[in-house]
Design a protein around this motif. Structure first.
Motif, PDB file in Angstrom:
ATOM      1  N   VAL A  88     105.509  93.271  46.015  1.00 22.99           N
ATOM      2  CA  VAL A  88     104.100  92.718  45.828  1.00 22.99           C
ATOM      3  C   VAL A  88     103.303  93.864  44.853  1.00 22.99           C
ATOM      4  O   VAL A  88     102.391  93.163  44.095  1.00 22.99           O
ATOM      5  CB  VAL A  88     103.634  92.481  47.049  1.00 22.99           C
ATOM      6  CG1 VAL A  88     102.130  91.760  47.015  1.00 22.99           C
ATOM      7  CG2 VAL A  88     104.560  91.430  47.667  1.00 22.99           C
ATOM      8  N   GLU A  89     103.437  95.009  45.445  1.00 22.92           N
ATOM      9  CA  GLU A  89     102.235  96.040  44.529  1.00 22.92           C
ATOM     10  C   GLU A  89     102.560  95.964  43.325  1.00 22.92           C
ATOM     11  O   GLU A  89     101.864  96.500  42.416  1.00 22.92           O
ATOM     12  CB  GLU A  89     102.610  97.347  45.536  1.00 22.92           C
ATOM     13  CG  GLU A  89     101.914  97.264  47.027  1.00 22.92           C
ATOM     14  CD  GLU A  89     103.181  96.914  47.730  1.00 22.92           C
ATOM     15  OE1 GLU A  89     104.017  96.328  47.413  1.00 22.92           O
ATOM     16  OE2 GLU A  89     103.305  97.452  49.101  1.00 22.92           O
ATOM     17  N   ASP A  90     103.827  95.745  42.782  1.00 23.91           N
ATOM     18  CA  ASP A  90     104.297  95.928  41.400  1.00 23.91           C
ATOM     19  C   ASP A  90     103.528  94.835  40.471  1.00 23.91           C
ATOM     20  O   ASP A  90     103.305  94.978  39.289  1.00 23.91           O
ATOM     21  CB  ASP A  90     105.669  95.674  41.084  1.00 23.91           C
ATOM     22  CG  ASP A  90     106.582  96.710  41.761  1.00 23.91           C
ATOM     23  OD1 ASP A  90     105.922  98.020  41.640  1.00 23.91           O
ATOM     24  OD2 ASP A  90     107.938  96.586  41.907  1.00 23.91           O
ATOM     25  N   VAL A  91     103.208  93.688  41.013  1.00 27.62           N
ATOM     26  CA  VAL A  91     102.738  92.570  40.385  1.00 27.62           C
ATOM     27  C   VAL A  91     101.192  92.004  40.768  1.00 27.62           C
ATOM     28  O   VAL A  91     100.646  91.134  40.248  1.00 27.62           O
ATOM     29  CB  VAL A  91     103.596  91.391  40.436  1.00 27.62           C
ATOM     30  CG1 VAL A  91     104.961  91.893  39.484  1.00 27.62           C
ATOM     31  CG2 VAL A  91     103.937  90.883  41.678  1.00 27.62           C
ATOM     32  N   VAL A  92     100.736  92.435  41.778  1.00 27.34           N
ATOM     33  CA  VAL A  92      99.668  91.880  42.652  1.00 27.34           C
ATOM     34  C   VAL A  92      98.277  93.008  42.631  1.00 27.34           C
ATOM     35  O   VAL A  92      98.583  94.324  42.909  1.00 27.34           O
ATOM     36  CB  VAL A  92      99.603  91.477  43.969  1.00 27.34           C
ATOM     37  CG1 VAL A  92      98.441  91.071  44.678  1.00 27.34           C
ATOM     38  CG2 VAL A  92     100.610  90.281  43.812  1.00 27.34           C
ATOM     39  N   SER A  93      97.336  92.847  42.113  1.00 32.63           N
ATOM     40  CA  SER A  93      96.313  93.623  42.036  1.00 32.63           C
ATOM     41  C   SER A  93      95.011  92.914  42.807  1.00 32.63           C
ATOM     42  O   SER A  93      93.872  93.514  42.649  1.00 32.63           O
ATOM     43  CB  SER A  93      95.937  94.082  40.670  1.00 32.63           C
ATOM     44  OG  SER A  93      95.474  92.919  39.943  1.00 32.63           O
ATOM     45  N   PHE A  94      95.193  92.295  43.701  1.00 40.01           N
ATOM     46  CA  PHE A  94      94.153  91.585  44.360  1.00 40.01           C
ATOM     47  C   PHE A  94      94.445  91.374  45.934  1.00 40.01           C
ATOM     48  O   PHE A  94      95.638  90.622  46.094  1.00 40.01           O
ATOM     49  CB  PHE A  94      93.633  90.162  43.798  1.00 40.01           C
ATOM     50  CG  PHE A  94      92.549  89.619  44.906  1.00 40.01           C
ATOM     51  CD1 PHE A  94      91.365  89.559  44.362  1.00 40.01           C
ATOM     52  CD2 PHE A  94      92.762  88.895  46.164  1.00 40.01           C
ATOM     53  CE1 PHE A  94      90.212  88.996  45.286  1.00 40.01           C
ATOM     54  CE2 PHE A  94      91.766  88.026  46.632  1.00 40.01           C
ATOM     55  CZ  PHE A  94      90.381  88.311  46.251  1.00 40.01           C
ATOM     56  N   TYR A  95      93.755  92.182  46.625  1.00 40.53           N
ATOM     57  CA  TYR A  95      94.192  92.018  48.056  1.00 40.53           C
ATOM     58  C   TYR A  95      92.855  91.763  48.871  1.00 40.53           C
ATOM     59  O   TYR A  95      91.880  92.524  48.788  1.00 40.53           O
ATOM     60  CB  TYR A  95      94.825  93.199  48.691  1.00 40.53           C
ATOM     61  CG  TYR A  95      96.006  93.416  47.817  1.00 40.53           C
ATOM     62  CD1 TYR A  95      97.334  93.135  48.556  1.00 40.53           C
ATOM     63  CD2 TYR A  95      96.283  94.419  46.808  1.00 40.53           C
ATOM     64  CE1 TYR A  95      98.529  93.343  47.882  1.00 40.53           C
ATOM     65  CE2 TYR A  95      97.289  94.624  46.139  1.00 40.53           C
ATOM     66  CZ  TYR A  95      98.264  94.201  46.622  1.00 40.53           C
ATOM     67  OH  TYR A  95      99.715  94.478  45.899  1.00 40.53           O
ATOM     68  N   SER A  96      92.739  90.923  49.971  1.00 41.78           N
ATOM     69  CA  SER A  96      91.449  90.370  50.707  1.00 41.78           C
ATOM     70  C   SER A  96      91.250  91.536  51.480  1.00 41.78           C
ATOM     71  O   SER A  96      92.135  92.229  52.414  1.00 41.78           O
ATOM     72  CB  SER A  96      91.775  89.232  51.416  1.00 41.78           C
ATOM     73  OG  SER A  96      90.542  88.906  52.252  1.00 41.78           O
ATOM     74  N   ASP A  97      90.235  91.895  51.480  1.00 38.43           N
ATOM     75  CA  ASP A  97      89.597  93.025  52.635  1.00 38.43           C
ATOM     76  C   ASP A  97      88.900  92.321  53.762  1.00 38.43           C
ATOM     77  O   ASP A  97      87.997  92.927  54.602  1.00 38.43           O
ATOM     78  CB  ASP A  97      88.610  94.153  51.906  1.00 38.43           C
ATOM     79  CG  ASP A  97      88.601  95.336  52.716  1.00 38.43           C
ATOM     80  OD1 ASP A  97      89.429  95.392  53.387  1.00 38.43           O
ATOM     81  OD2 ASP A  97      87.871  95.934  52.377  1.00 38.43           O
ATOM     82  N   VAL A  98      88.894  90.946  53.704  1.00 42.52           N
ATOM     83  CA  VAL A  98      88.122  90.010  54.646  1.00 42.52           C
ATOM     84  C   VAL A  98      89.130  89.078  54.998  1.00 42.52           C
ATOM     85  O   VAL A  98      88.684  87.759  54.598  1.00 42.52           O
ATOM     86  CB  VAL A  98      86.763  89.568  54.262  1.00 42.52           C
ATOM     87  CG1 VAL A  98      85.593  90.545  53.984  1.00 42.52           C
ATOM     88  CG2 VAL A  98      86.808  88.863  52.679  1.00 42.52           C
ATOM     89  N   SER A  99      90.263  89.391  55.437  1.00 41.78           N
ATOM     90  CA  SER A  99      91.220  88.441  55.891  1.00 41.78           C
ATOM     91  C   SER A  99      91.084  87.118  56.525  1.00 41.78           C
ATOM     92  O   SER A  99      91.539  86.224  55.841  1.00 41.78           O
ATOM     93  CB  SER A  99      92.400  89.179  56.467  1.00 41.78           C
ATOM     94  OG  SER A  99      91.991  89.343  57.654  1.00 41.78           O
ATOM     95  N   PRO A 100      90.072  87.067  57.602  1.00 43.14           N
ATOM     96  CA  PRO A 100      89.769  85.638  57.970  1.00 43.14           C
ATOM     97  C   PRO A 100      89.256  84.636  57.071  1.00 43.14           C
ATOM     98  O   PRO A 100      89.377  83.660  57.105  1.00 43.14           O
ATOM     99  CB  PRO A 100      88.796  86.083  59.118  1.00 43.14           C
ATOM    100  CG  PRO A 100      88.975  87.337  59.306  1.00 43.14           C
ATOM    101  CD  PRO A 100      89.508  88.149  58.192  1.00 43.14           C
ATOM    102  N   ALA A 101      88.443  85.310  55.780  1.00 42.46           N
ATOM    103  CA  ALA A 101      87.962  84.507  54.800  1.00 42.46           C
ATOM    104  C   ALA A 101      89.062  84.005  53.671  1.00 42.46           C
ATOM    105  O   ALA A 101      88.957  83.200  53.066  1.00 42.46           O
ATOM    106  CB  ALA A 101      86.878  85.169  54.139  1.00 42.46           C
ATOM    107  N   SER A 102      89.986  84.984  53.297  1.00 44.96           N
ATOM    108  CA  SER A 102      90.866  84.759  52.107  1.00 44.96           C
ATOM    109  C   SER A 102      92.247  85.524  52.275  1.00 44.96           C
ATOM    110  O   SER A 102      93.014  85.618  51.109  1.00 44.96           O
ATOM    111  CB  SER A 102      90.078  85.104  50.933  1.00 44.96           C
ATOM    112  OG  SER A 102      89.785  86.490  50.971  1.00 44.96           O
TER     113      SER A 102
END
Length: 593
Positions: free
Chosen positions: A204-218
């Motif tokens: 996942v880290e190879d191809v994704v550069s967006f991670y939610s820091d507000v997991s209940p929202a997104s």
């Protein structure tokens, strides 16, 4: 479901999208299907019961379901002040009225929109939820309950509220109380589940550069089959295969209208949006994050629900094509209605005309205001025609409306409502459904401020560059020096100009430096020391105030030559305009958290 399969095939062909997952619940019948390939895994087909999709803000459906569980169990009431239950977050006490769970669920707590802290580029930078919601708490910009303003923070704060009430981490609570009872075995709020990219040799880290820091929202990852079970729970009174997560009365309450700005406008249920297709009422939530889009829609009166998830560069377009096909089947709309015509000029016609900007921009009190002003929704221009039609222009879209009651307009062809809101007898806001816009003055328009910036910068440069050049020329060729008072005044004005130039250089330098660090971006999570950057223009304002005093004294005392006074005043005036623009966009004395 041949029409569904055809729509999915067509959507993948028409859009730059790699895969789709679909779930449809129609009474007791459940249909799930997968189309295309898994994310960044072209040799692995989408399987509705195992292929993970990111669903963005559809994550909030699980969050609000968990919040209603707390209400259903008597752990909190919707009208209870959330401050009484929060243990890890101190909310600003800006207004006497407390923020309640109902306000959070309807996005009416009165918070400014907060973008910083919502996402990061690497999963290791994701913070515990308690830290995320207690850092950079957004300002309260209006009393709760007055105006809908959609924010991720409301859902994130609700997630922490659930954690504080239950004594469990939010992720654990939802897993134990929503996912496990419903058999949603593949759903997770983990930031980077390996199953998102099932291809061998790719993480996942190879191809994704967006991670939610507000997991209940997104931050939810899920499958089509899992979402089918959540649809069933909402349609079947909170029960799936004998496992109950909510009482029937709690489900009914969750789907009722909890807020609307006007009886003609679709409003908010408990955490979800109302929608209409003709006489059919929808309860829904959409969502998207980079490379993913999703839709969760209930038609409660028909016992029908649908979920569509997609991935790819044009995931939103592909998702919507399938959603439209499904809604055409389950909630068809008669589009043969007559075009409405006005029967006179609207009331307050002159007051309605003008430009309106999203409250996401106008109500932001941090430096994020500039980001929202430049990059988010375009302003709405309003004008009235000679026959009484109200015209709105937003970007490339033009719509026509007629007044059906004072300050309330209906679209001439579509089932849409436009509202205007007054404060102290003056029109201040436009509401297109739930989306709110505030009327702005001519001097607040980006185009006007852009030209002001160019003109003021050119004039300011005639001092910043011209004064040293003139001094050098006099030294080279000889000549009479200006009075000492002129020299001192120019040094003070130059300090103000230097503050502007230094601010730009420091801001650019800090941006580049932070981007090169192994940390979240400047917008996602500015370092604690970043507010120091705004000290520079603040000092420049002080110097410019001194320069204004010099100019005033020169005119009062008739000092200096007329040309010198005019030029000096023009330079100082231009510098003042530039600082006013910085202040307008919250780049002076900025509230940083």
């Amino acid at each position: 479901m041949d029409a569904l399969d055809d729509a999915a095939t067509r959507a993948l062909a028409d859009h730059d999208a790699g895969g789709l997952t679909v779930a449809v619940v129609d009474g007791d019948t459940v249909h799930t299907s997968g189309h295309g390939h898994a994310f960044r895994s072209e040799d692995i087909p989408v399987r509705a019961d195992e292929t993970l999709f990111r669903v963005g803000s559809v994550s909030k459906v699980a969050t609000w379901t968990a919040a209603m569980q707390a209400v259903d169990r008597g752990q909190i009431t919707p009208d209870a002040p959330v401050d009484d239950h929060l243990e890890t977050v101190d909310l600003p006490e800006t207004y006497d009225e407390p923020i309640t769970l109902e306000h959070l669920a309807t996005h009416t707590p009165g918070f400014e929109v907060r973008g910083r802290g919502d996402s990061v580029r690497k999963p290791e930078h994701v913070r515990p939820l308690a830290e995320s919601v207690s850092t950079d708490v957004p300002a309260r910009v209006r009393p709760p309950g007055e105006l809908h303003q959609y924010t991720n923070y409301a859902a994130a704060l609700t997630g922490q509220l659930i954690a504080d009430i239950s004594g469990k981490r939010f992720r654990s609570f939802v897993t134990d109380n929503v996912f496990a009872p419903l058999g949603m075995s593949n759903s997770t709020f983990q930031p980077a589940p390996p199953g998102l990219v099932p291809a061998d040799g790719t993480t996942v880290e190879d191809v994704v550069s967006f991670y939610s820091d507000v997991s209940p929202a997104s931050g939810l990852h899920t499958t089509g089959a899992d979402m089918a079970r959540l649809l069933q729970a909402h349609l079947h009174g909170g029960v799936v295969d004998g496992e109950r997560i909510l009482s029937e009365s709690a489900v009914d309450a969750m789907h009722q209208q909890w807020f609307t700005p006007h009886e003609r406008v679709d409003g908010m249920t408990f955490g979800l949006f109302e929608g209409s297709r003709g006489d059919t009422r929808l309860v829904r939530h959409g969502g998207s994050v980079p490379q993913f889009a999703a839709e969760f829609t209930l038609i409660p009166e028909e016992d029908v629900g649908l979920f569509v998830g997609a991935h790819g560069n044009e995931a939103s377009g592909a998702k919507q094509e399938v959603v439209d096909t499904l809604l055409d089947e389950f909630a068809p709309v008669d589009s043969s209605g007559n075009r409405r015509t006005p029967d006179g000029m609207p009331e307050h016609a002159d007051e309605l005309e003008g430009r309106y900007r999203s409250v996401n921009t106008t109500d932001t009190v941090s430096a994020e205001k500039l980001v929202y002003g430049l990059l988010t929704s375009q302003p709405v221009d309003v004008r009235i025609t000679d026959d009484g039609r109200l015209i709105t222009e937003q970007g490339d879209r033009t719509d026509e409306w007629i007044e059906v009651e004072p300050l309330v307009f209906e679209h001439v062809e579509e089932d849409s409502t436009l509202l205007f809101r007054e404060t102290d007898g003056e029109v201040t806001h436009l509401l297109n459904g739930l989306s709110a816009y505030e009327q702005i003055g001519y001097h607040e328009q980006l185009s006007v401020q852009g030209w002001l910036t160019v003109a003021a910068s050119v004039m300011a440069l005639t001092g910043l560059v011209g004064w040293p050049a003139a001094r050098g020329w006099r030294r080279y060729r000889g000549g009479e020096s200006p009075p000492q008072s002129v020299t001192r005044a120019r040094w003070v004005a130059g300090a103000g100009l230097a503050g502007l130039l230094l601010f730009v250089l420091v801001f650019v330098g800090v941006t580049i430096a932070v981007a090169s660090m192994d940390r979240p971006t400047l917008f996602n999570r500015p370092p604690a020391w970043f507010e120091v950057v705004f000290v520079v223009p603040t000092l420049g304002v002080i110097a410019t105030a001194g320069a204004v005093a010099y100019a005033a004294r020169a005119w009062l005392r008739d000092d200096w030559s007329l040309v010198t006074r005019v030029h000096y005043s023009a330079v100082v005036g231009a510098t003042s305009v530039l600082y006013w623009i910085l202040q307008y966009w919250n780049l002076l004395w900025v509230r940083m958290g």
